[in-house]
Write a protein that holds these residues in place. Structure first.
Motif, PDB file in Angstrom:
ATOM      1  N   ALA A 175      10.380  12.128  -5.499  1.00  0.00           N
ATOM      2  CA  ALA A 175      10.599  11.949  -4.075  1.00  0.00           C
ATOM      3  C   ALA A 175       9.732  10.814  -3.603  1.00  0.00           C
ATOM      4  O   ALA A 175       8.710  10.517  -4.213  1.00  0.00           O
ATOM      5  N   LEU A 176      10.178  10.152  -2.536  1.00  0.00           N
ATOM      6  CA  LEU A 176       9.382   9.052  -2.016  1.00  0.00           C
ATOM      7  C   LEU A 176       8.670   9.498  -0.754  1.00  0.00           C
ATOM      8  O   LEU A 176       9.143   9.273   0.343  1.00  0.00           O
ATOM      9  N   LEU A 177       7.542  10.185  -0.952  1.00  0.00           N
ATOM     10  CA  LEU A 177       6.786  10.672   0.197  1.00  0.00           C
ATOM     11  C   LEU A 177       5.476   9.904   0.294  1.00  0.00           C
ATOM     12  O   LEU A 177       4.860   9.568  -0.710  1.00  0.00           O
ATOM     13  N   PHE A 178       5.084   9.618   1.529  1.00  0.00           N
ATOM     14  CA  PHE A 178       3.791   8.982   1.734  1.00  0.00           C
ATOM     15  C   PHE A 178       3.138   9.600   2.949  1.00  0.00           C
ATOM     16  O   PHE A 178       3.744   9.635   4.006  1.00  0.00           O
ATOM     17  N   PRO A 179       1.915  10.059   2.861  1.00  0.00           N
ATOM     18  CA  PRO A 179       1.132  10.149   1.615  1.00  0.00           C
ATOM     19  C   PRO A 179       1.715  11.196   0.658  1.00  0.00           C
ATOM     20  O   PRO A 179       2.297  12.168   1.127  1.00  0.00           O
ATOM     21  N   PRO A 180       1.585  10.995  -0.672  1.00  0.00           N
ATOM     22  CA  PRO A 180       2.174  11.936  -1.623  1.00  0.00           C
ATOM     23  C   PRO A 180       1.476  13.292  -1.560  1.00  0.00           C
ATOM     24  O   PRO A 180       0.246  13.346  -1.521  1.00  0.00           O
ATOM     25  N   PRO A 181       2.258  14.383  -1.491  1.00  0.00           N
ATOM     26  CA  PRO A 181       1.647  15.724  -1.426  1.00  0.00           C
ATOM     27  C   PRO A 181       0.872  16.064  -2.706  1.00  0.00           C
ATOM     28  O   PRO A 181      -0.204  16.650  -2.628  1.00  0.00           O
ATOM     29  N   GLU A 182       1.432  15.738  -3.860  1.00  0.00           N
ATOM     30  CA  GLU A 182       0.695  15.920  -5.116  1.00  0.00           C
ATOM     31  C   GLU A 182       0.740  14.582  -5.839  1.00  0.00           C
ATOM     32  O   GLU A 182       1.753  13.905  -5.807  1.00  0.00           O
ATOM     33  N   THR A 183      -0.357  14.237  -6.502  1.00  0.00           N
ATOM     34  CA  THR A 183      -0.351  12.947  -7.174  1.00  0.00           C
ATOM     35  C   THR A 183      -0.311  13.115  -8.693  1.00  0.00           C
ATOM     36  O   THR A 183      -0.837  14.088  -9.238  1.00  0.00           O
ATOM     37  N   VAL A 195       0.841  -1.201   0.000  1.00  0.00           N
ATOM     38  CA  VAL A 195       0.000   0.000   0.000  1.00  0.00           C
ATOM     39  C   VAL A 195       0.874   1.248   0.000  1.00  0.00           C
ATOM     40  O   VAL A 195       0.651   2.187  -0.779  1.00  0.00           O
ATOM     41  N   VAL A 196       1.905   1.247   0.851  1.00  0.00           N
ATOM     42  CA  VAL A 196       2.792   2.417   0.917  1.00  0.00           C
ATOM     43  C   VAL A 196       3.509   2.619  -0.419  1.00  0.00           C
ATOM     44  O   VAL A 196       3.606   3.736  -0.928  1.00  0.00           O
ATOM     45  N   VAL A 197       3.968   1.522  -1.016  1.00  0.00           N
ATOM     46  CA  VAL A 197       4.675   1.637  -2.293  1.00  0.00           C
ATOM     47  C   VAL A 197       3.734   2.140  -3.389  1.00  0.00           C
ATOM     48  O   VAL A 197       4.116   2.971  -4.220  1.00  0.00           O
ATOM     49  N   ALA A 198       2.485   1.670  -3.367  1.00  0.00           N
ATOM     50  CA  ALA A 198       1.513   2.152  -4.351  1.00  0.00           C
ATOM     51  C   ALA A 198       1.313   3.658  -4.189  1.00  0.00           C
ATOM     52  O   ALA A 198       1.245   4.405  -5.169  1.00  0.00           O
ATOM     53  N   GLY A 199       1.247   4.121  -2.924  1.00  0.00           N
ATOM     54  CA  GLY A 199       1.109   5.556  -2.681  1.00  0.00           C
ATOM     55  C   GLY A 199       2.326   6.316  -3.171  1.00  0.00           C
ATOM     56  O   GLY A 199       2.216   7.343  -3.853  1.00  0.00           O
ATOM     57  N   VAL A 200       3.508   5.787  -2.872  1.00  0.00           N
ATOM     58  CA  VAL A 200       4.757   6.439  -3.270  1.00  0.00           C
ATOM     59  C   VAL A 200       4.856   6.560  -4.794  1.00  0.00           C
ATOM     60  O   VAL A 200       5.354   7.554  -5.329  1.00  0.00           O
ATOM     61  N   SER A 201       4.317   5.549  -5.505  1.00  0.00           N
ATOM     62  CA  SER A 201       4.439   5.549  -6.973  1.00  0.00           C
ATOM     63  C   SER A 201       3.657   6.689  -7.604  1.00  0.00           C
ATOM     64  O   SER A 201       3.847   7.011  -8.768  1.00  0.00           O
ATOM     65  N   LEU A 202       2.758   7.324  -6.818  1.00  0.00           N
ATOM     66  CA  LEU A 202       1.920   8.396  -7.371  1.00  0.00           C
ATOM     67  C   LEU A 202       2.508   9.779  -7.129  1.00  0.00           C
ATOM     68  O   LEU A 202       1.900  10.775  -7.509  1.00  0.00           O
TER      69      LEU A 202
END
Lengths: 284, 266
Positions: B34-42, B22-29
């Motif tokens: 940058a590898l931020l979770f939750p991503p600030p902009e998708t 789940v975290v990696v899926a969020g990071v991919s967006l």
């Protein structure tokens, strides 16, 4: 007249897979055995010969530490995985077919994932910017987000993540074959569910449980990338050193000698599991 | 254990297994590198990047070619092997069934080193053919297992009937056995394909410096810092595995394929 067509395939057809596996599976092992006793040419490759210099290095403290690290990590992972996987498998085996299929799809998907991807995903999950550190800080448990990797904890988590689906799938056939009526009988006789579990289910599955522990141990012995991604150099296992010696130190004889040792240990342990299984089949 | 505790335990374990994905899926967006979770902009830009930058396109193609070819090779070797072991007994059948299961039971690093010295010795180190053949041998166990299960589940009366009606050996094989085995051939191929895509150590030892596959590419790039493209690859691999095993589960009997004897239809 029907005699020649009794079998579905002619006998000579077996020569194909036999020759294929002999050339591409057995011959590589034979060559590896030869290389392990060959003479190392520093900076180059190796020249044929017979010496036990590479095996003698097993007696050094350097190697003793590697072996101890590997065994401790794998034994820990095996114990944790079997402890977590056993109740999981017992519950899973009593679910309906649809639910079982869904859980099995999830387990197979995780099991098939590359060590690289698991290492990358877990190091992201345990990182400072995208991981549980953020979550704990948000909950107020810790003042500021921090990274939990690389560390021994991260590496052990990775090993268990990798091996848990494997442990469940190894336990799944014996657990699902267990007659559910035995547990029910115990309960009708007045045993509590917990008591029935400990006095009926667990003893009947002692051999498969030990077998699963051994197989998970062998499985995690082969782990190669996780110690490099999630652990520190002190956590490098035998598998990491085999690759390191073969590719980066150009010491093929020593790498081959370590692989031969790993092979013997694995074969002995897998053989032991088969024996355990046979005892059980004989007793049943 | 009552029902709620049981379901809770299974769901908790599944949630733990899902957490990194789940975290990696969020990071991919992430819109930024940058590898931020939750991503600030998708944004989906990294998904596009995987299929447009040649840096990643070449490993992607290598991985797909190797997986497709080595899985086919594994099935081609497993089919005569399983048929022989099924219909005969004796030392050759026993030796073949051991040889069919062995490659997958040992820690892969051992086979990897074996393959390395083998290909070096015959002068094919670093070629894609070496990776394909090595994977084909390493993964032969999977179709061997599915095919043996399929043959074990087959009703011998069907073969018998065909033979009584005068079918030759070739006709029985072509018109009775192979059609009945087809689902098991397909699932054996699928298992081998997915595992070849994910395999790292053998591909690396045999031709890691010349034939880069996706797992090798990811590991090499980890040293130079993380990018969301790695997360994209991880997400796609998970999606592919779920799709393949989901299809097998939908059209086949996954609990039986994995060794369960009694499963209630519910």
């Amino acid at each position: 007249m029907s005699a020649p067509s009794e079998k579905p395939t002619p006998g000579w057809l077996a020569a194909l897979p036999a020759a294929w596996l002999a050339v591409f599976f057995l011959v590589p092992f034979a060559i590896m055995l030869g290389v392990s006793v060959a003479h190392r040419v520093p900076g180059g490759f190796y020249e044929p010969g017979f010496e036990l210099a590479s095996y003698a290095r097993f007696l050094t403290p350097f190697f003793g530490k590697i072996l101890l690290t590997s065994v401790a990590l794998s034994a820990g992972a095996a114990a944790i995985c079997v402890a977590l996987a056993f109740p999981f498998t017992v519950i899973l085996a009593r679910m309906g077919r649809r639910a079982q299929t869904l859980v099995l799809v999830a387990l197979l998907a995780v099991l098939s994932l590359s060590e690289v991807i698991i290492g990358f995903s877990l190091s992201t999950l345990l990182s400072k910017t995208a991981g549980i550190g953020n979550f704990f800080a948000w909950l107020g448990l810790i003042a500021e987000s921090r990274a939990y990797t690389p560390s021994f904890f991260a590496l052990m988590t990775g090993l268990c993540y990798l091996a848990l689906p494997y442990a469940v799938l190894v336990l799944y056939p014996p657990v699902s074959r267990l007659d559910p009526e035995l547990g029910e009988a115990a309960r009708i006789m007045g045993a509590s569910p917990m008591r029935a579990f400990w006095t009926v289910t667990v003893p009947m599955l002692r051999a498969p449980l030990m077998g699963a522990g051994i197989l998970v141990f062998v499985f995690t012995l082969g782990v190669y990338l996780l110690p490099q991604v999630l652990g520190q150099p002190a956590h490098w296992t035998l598998s990491v050193h085999i690759t390191d010696q073969a590719i980066f130190q150009s010491n093929l004889p020593f790498a081959a000698a370590m692989a031969v040792l790993l092979l013997i240990v694995s074969l002995a342990l897998v053989g032991l599991t088969l024996l355990l299984g046979r005892d059980r089949a004989g007793a049943a | 254990m009552n029902g709620a505790v049981r379901t809770g335990y299974v769901l908790a374990i599944l949630a733990l297994l899902a957490a990194p994905i789940v975290v990696v899926a969020g990071v991919s967006l992430n819109a930024q590198q940058a590898l931020l979770f939750p991503p600030p902009e998708t944004s989906l830009r990294w998904y596009g990047a995987l299929f447009t930058t040649s840096d990643w396109l070449v490993p992607l193609r290598n991985s797909l070619v190797i997986a497709a070819a080595s899985a086919a090779l594994a099935v081609l070797v497993a089919l005569p092997l399983a048929l022989h072991v099924w219909s005969r007994s004796g030392w050759l059948a026993r030796a073949l069934s051991t040889l069919g299961v062995a490659p997958f039971m040992l820690p892969p690093v051992i086979s990897a080193l074996g393959f390395l010295v083998f290909w070096v010795t015959i002068g094919m180190y670093g070629q894609m053919t070496a990776t394909i053949v090595s994977h084909g041998v390493f993964l032969v166990t999977l179709p061997v297992v599915t095919l043996s299960l399929g043959l074990g589940a087959m009703d011998p009366a069907l073969v018998e009937a065909a033979r009584t009606m005068g079918a030759t050996r070739g006709q029985v094989l072509r018109t009775v056995i192979l059609p009945l085995l087809l689902p098991y051939i397909v699932s054996g191929y699928a298992f081998a394909f997915v595992l070849s895509l994910n395999e790292y150590i053998i591909a690396y030892m045999v031709a890691g410096f010349t034939v880069e596959t996706l797992p090798i590419k990811i590991f090499n790039s980890l040293r130079y810092g993380y990018t969301p493209i790695m997360a994209v690859v991880a997400v796609l691999f998970v999606a592919l595995a779920v799709a393949v095993f989901g299809l097998i589960g939908r059209f086949g009997n996954l609990p039986r394929l994995l060794g369960a004897d009694r499963v209630e239809e519910r």
